[in-house]
Design an enzyme around this catalytic site. Structure first.
Site, short mmCIF file in Angstrom:
data_model
loop_
_atom_site.label_atom_id
_atom_site.label_comp_id
_atom_site.label_asym_id
_atom_site.label_seq_id
_atom_site.Cartn_x
_atom_site.Cartn_y
_atom_site.Cartn_z
N TYR A 233 0.88 -1.17 0.00
CA TYR A 233 0.00 0.00 0.00
C TYR A 233 0.91 1.21 0.00
O TYR A 233 1.79 1.32 0.87
CB TYR A 233 -0.86 0.04 1.27
CG TYR A 233 -2.11 -0.79 1.20
CD1 TYR A 233 -2.99 -0.68 0.12
CD2 TYR A 233 -2.44 -1.69 2.21
CE1 TYR A 233 -4.15 -1.43 0.06
CE2 TYR A 233 -3.60 -2.44 2.17
CZ TYR A 233 -4.45 -2.31 1.08
OH TYR A 233 -5.59 -3.05 1.02
N ASP A 261 -6.39 -0.44 -6.24
CA ASP A 261 -7.85 -0.28 -6.19
C ASP A 261 -8.34 0.21 -4.83
O ASP A 261 -9.50 0.06 -4.50
CB ASP A 261 -8.55 -1.59 -6.59
CG ASP A 261 -8.10 -2.79 -5.76
OD1 ASP A 261 -7.40 -2.58 -4.75
OD2 ASP A 261 -8.46 -3.93 -6.12
N HIS A 351 -10.44 -6.87 -5.70
CA HIS A 351 -10.13 -6.87 -4.27
C HIS A 351 -11.10 -7.77 -3.51
O HIS A 351 -11.54 -7.46 -2.40
CB HIS A 351 -10.20 -5.43 -3.73
CG HIS A 351 -9.28 -5.15 -2.57
ND1 HIS A 351 -8.15 -4.39 -2.67
CD2 HIS A 351 -9.33 -5.53 -1.27
CE1 HIS A 351 -7.55 -4.30 -1.49
NE2 HIS A 351 -8.25 -5.00 -0.62
C1 LIG Z 1 -9.74 -10.25 4.87
C2 LIG Z 1 -9.10 -9.74 3.62
C3 LIG Z 1 -8.12 -8.76 3.72
C4 LIG Z 1 -7.51 -8.28 2.56
N1 LIG Z 1 -6.51 -7.37 2.69
C5 LIG Z 1 -5.89 -6.93 1.57
C6 LIG Z 1 -4.82 -6.01 1.68
O1 LIG Z 1 -4.43 -5.59 2.77
N2 LIG Z 1 -4.25 -5.59 0.52
C7 LIG Z 1 -4.66 -6.01 -0.71
O2 LIG Z 1 -4.11 -5.59 -1.72
N3 LIG Z 1 -5.65 -6.91 -0.83
C8 LIG Z 1 -6.27 -7.37 0.27
N4 LIG Z 1 -7.29 -8.27 0.14
C9 LIG Z 1 -7.70 -8.71 -1.21
C10 LIG Z 1 -7.00 -10.00 -1.63
O3 LIG Z 1 -5.62 -9.81 -1.81
C11 LIG Z 1 -7.56 -10.51 -2.96
O4 LIG Z 1 -7.50 -9.49 -3.92
C12 LIG Z 1 -8.99 -11.04 -2.90
O5 LIG Z 1 -9.43 -11.26 -1.59
C13 LIG Z 1 -9.08 -12.33 -3.66
O6 LIG Z 1 -10.35 -12.85 -3.58
P1 LIG Z 1 -10.72 -14.16 -2.72
O7 LIG Z 1 -10.70 -13.73 -1.30
O8 LIG Z 1 -12.07 -14.50 -3.24
O9 LIG Z 1 -9.68 -15.23 -3.03
C14 LIG Z 1 -7.91 -8.77 1.28
C15 LIG Z 1 -8.90 -9.75 1.20
C16 LIG Z 1 -9.49 -10.24 2.35
C17 LIG Z 1 -10.55 -11.29 2.22
#
Ligand SMILES: Cc1cc2nc3c(=O)[nH]c(=O)nc-3n(C[C@H](O)[C@H](O)[C@H](O)COP(=O)(O)O)c2cc1C
Ligand code: HEM
Length: 466
Positions: A233, A261, A351
Site C-alpha cells: 500500500y 484499487d 479486491h
Molecule cells: C480479509 C481480507 C483482507 C484483505 N486485505 C488486503 C490487503 O491488505 N491488501 C490487498 O491488496 N488486498 C487485500 N485483500 C484482497 C486480496 O488480496 C484478494 O485481492 C482477494 O481477496 C481475492 O479474492 P478471494 O478472497 O475471493 O480469493 C484482502 C482480502 C481479504 C478477504
C-alpha cells in the site's frame, strides 16, 4: 492495591482527552500517548473505551506486550479490568465452536464452514464482507459458473504437469496466496503460518503491508530458496513507503504488488456495523475517529487517494523488483500498464469484492483484457494474473484458459489457517491443486500450454450476468 475498573467505567473514557483501553486485563490511560503512537492516534481512538487486546495482538503480535511497558509513559496503567469482564473466562461464543477433523474437509466450501465455526463474529465479518450490496463479491465466483468446458479425449494423461513460473518464480501449480491484511486475527502465528504453508505447497505467498507479524519474522519462515512476493500500500507519507520498499528488497522478496484499487477503503457495511458493537451511544460524537468504518476505517491512514500513474517512476527509482499493479479492472488500464516502462504485470482483481460494489467479475474482465492485449500485440509485454472468487480447480483452469498466468487465492487460505493453523492452509492449497490436476486430466490437457480458449464454451463471461 490495584484499582478494579468495570467495563462500563472503561467505556466512558473513549475520547481524545480521556482515552483508556484495556490490554491483557490491565487498563491504560493512553491520552498522552495518542500523538506519539507510530501507528497513529486514530487507531488507538478506534479501540478506546474497549478491550483492545485482540486488535493489539493482530498488529503487534503476542510479543508486542513488551512494547506496552517500553513505550507508554510511567503511570499510564491505572488499574485492572474487572476479572469477569476481561477476555478470560468468558463464555465461548457460538462462532468459536470445535472444528471437525481436518481429514473430513474435502473441498474449500467445507473449509469455509469449519472456519465459520472457529472464528469470532467480528473476524468472520471482516474476512467475508464485501462492499455495500455485495454484488461484486457474489458475482466474482458466480461468473465462473457460466463458463463450461470442452474436454478432449484419448490424449493420454497419466502424467500431467501443472508447474509454472510466476514473475520468474517457480510454482507447483498456477496459484499463489494473495495478501490479506492482519492474518493475526485468524491465527496467532498469522502470516508466518501462511508463509510456511505456501513453502510446503510449493507456491508463492504475497506478504501484506498490513502484516500482523513483523516483516523480518515472516520472511524468516521461508524455506531455503522459497520465493515470496510483497503487497504494497503506498501511504500518503511517502517516506514510510520508501522505508518499507527498502526493507522488502533487503529481505530478498521477488516482486512488489502495488494495490491500485484502494484510493479509499470500500464501504463494507457488515464490518462497519461491528465498529458500533459494545460502543456507548456517544461513540460517534466529539472525536475525530471514525468508529463507523470498522477495522478498515481504522487503517485508512495507510492509503493515498492521490496515487497515480505519474508516481510509478518514483516507485521504480526505489527498487529493482518487478512492479505488478494489483486491481486492474478494464482493458484501457491494462493497455496503459502494458505500455508503461515501470510495470511488469497486472492482477485483474476487484479486491475480493471489497472495494467498488458492482465491479465486474475478474474472469469477465480477464476476457476483455487478454483480448485487448492480443489485439494491440502487447500480450508478451506484461504478465496477467487474476484473483477473486477462485473456489475450485475448474475456476483456476478457466482463468488459465482465458490467458491468466496464474491466480491468487485469499479467503480460502484464511479459512484454513483460522480453523487449523498452517495445516489448514496447506490442506486448502493441496485440495485445490488436486482438483486442478484432475481437471487437466479430464480435459485432456497434459501441460499448461494445452490450456487455451478452445477448452471453454463461452460466448461471454458477462452473458446472463446475475
Ligand atoms: C480479509 C481480507 C483482507 C484483505 N486485505 C488486503 C490487503 O491488505 N491488501 C490487498 O491488496 N488486498 C487485500 N485483500 C484482497 C486480496 O488480496 C484478494 O485481492 C482477494 O481477496 C481475492 O479474492 P478471494 O478472497 O475471493 O480469493 C484482502 C482480502 C481479504 C478477504
Ligand atoms: C497502547 C498500546 C500500544 C503501544 C504501546 C503501541 C506501540 C507501537 C509502536 C512502538 C509502534 C512502532 C512499530 C513497532 O515497533 O512495532 C506501533 C506501530 C503501530 N501500531 Fe501500535 N501500539 C499500541 C496499540 C496499538 C493498537 C491497539 C493498535 C491497533 C488497533 C495499534 C496499531 C499499530 C499500527 C497499525 C502500527 C504501524 C505498524 C507499521 O507501520 O508497520 N497499536 N505501535
Amino acid at each position: 492495591m490495584q484499582r478494579t475498573i468495570t467495563k462500563a467505567e472503561l467505556a466512558a473514557h473513549n475520547t481524545r482527552s480521556s482515552c483508556w483501553l484495556a490490554l491483557y486485563g490491565e487498563v491504560y490511560n493512553v491520552s498522552s500517548y495518542l500523538a506519539k503512537h507510530p501507528g497513529g492516534a486514530s487507531l488507538l481512538l478506534s479501540v478506546s473505551g474497549k478491550d483492545a487486546t485482540k486488535d493489539f495482538e493482530a498488529v503487534h503480535g503476542a510479543e508486542g506486550q513488551k512494547l506496552i511497558e517500553d513505550s507508554l509513559p510511567r503511570g499510564s496503567k491505572i488499574g485492572a479490568l474487572a476479572p469477569q469482564e476481561s477476555g478470560e473466562g468468558r463464555e465461548q461464543s457460538p462462532r468459536e465452536a470445535p472444528v471437525p477433523p481436518l481429514e473430513s474437509i474435502i473441498n474449500l466450501e467445507d473449509m469455509r464452514l469449519a472456519a465459520r465455526a472457529a472464528m469470532t463474529k467480528q473476524t468472520w465479518d471482516y474476512y467475508e464482507s464485501g462492499a455495500e450490496t455485495e454484488t461484486a463479491l457474489r458475482e466474482s465466483s458466480a461468473a465462473f459458473q457460466r463458463i463450461f468446458l470442452r474436454p478432449r479425449v484419448l490424449v493420454g494423461v497419466r502424467g500431467v504437469s501443472a508447474g509454472c513460473r510466476i514473475l520468474g518464480q517457480p510454482s507447483a501449480f498456477p496459484v499463489y496466496v494473495s495478501g490479506s491484511a492482519m492474518v493475526g486475527m485468524a491465527h496467532p502465528e498469522g502470516e508466518g503460518a501462511l508463509m510456511r504453508a505456501a513453502g510446503s505447497a510449493g507456491v508463492v505467498y504475497m506478504v501484506p503491508t498490513l502484516s500482523s507479524r513483523p516483516l523480518e519474522e515472516v520472511a524468516a519462515q521461508r524455506a531455503p530458496g522459497q520465493p515470496a512476493f510483497f503487497q504494497l500500500y503506498v501511504s500518503s507519507d511517502r517516506s514510510r513507503t520508501e522505508a518499507i520498499v527498502r526493507r522488502v528488497e533487503a529481505l530478498g522478496f521477488q516482486a512488489l504488488f502495488v494495490t491500485v484499487d484502494v484510493p479509499v477503503p470500500g464501504r463494507r457495511e457488515t464490518d462497519m456495523r461491528n465498529a458500533f458493537e459494545g460502543a456507548p451511544p456517544s461513540a460517534m460524537s466529539g472525536d475525530e475517529v471514525d468508529r463507523g468504518r470498522g477495522v478498515m476505517g481504522a487503517l485508512r491512514t495507510f492509503y493515498d487517494p492521490a496515487l497515480c500513474w505519474d508516481d510509478l517512476p518514483w516507485l521504480r527509482s526505489l527498487t529493482s523488483l518487478p512492479i505488478v499493479l494489483k486491481g486492474v479492472q478494464t482493458a484501457e488500464d491494462a493497455l496503459l500498464a502494458a505500455r508503461h516502462p515501470c510495470v511488469s504485470g497486472i492482477v485483474v482483481s476487484n479486491h475480493g469484492g471489497r472495494q467498488l460494489d458492482y465491479a465486474r467479475s475478474p474472469i469477465e474482465v480477464l476476457e476483455e483484457v487478454t483480448a485487448a492485449l492480443r489485439r494491440e500485440g502487447l500480450q508478451d509485454s506484461i504478465e496477467v494474473l487474476l484473483d477473486g472468487g477462485i473456489r475450485r480447480g475448474t475456476d483456476v483452469f478457466k482463468a488459465i484458459a482465458l490467458g491468466a498466468r496464474a491466480v491468487g487465492l485469499s479467503r480460502p487460505v484464511l479459512w484454513g489457517v483460522a480453523a487449523y493453523g498452517q495445516a489448514g492452509a496447506e490442506r486448502v492449497l493441496g485440495m485445490l491443486r488436486n482438483e486442478f490436476e484432475t481437471t487437466m486430466r479430464l480435459m485432456g490437457a497434459r501441460r499448461l500450454g494445452d490450456v487455451g480458449p478452445e477448452c471453454l464454451s463461452i460466448r461471454s463471461a458477462a452473458a446472463s450476468r446475475l
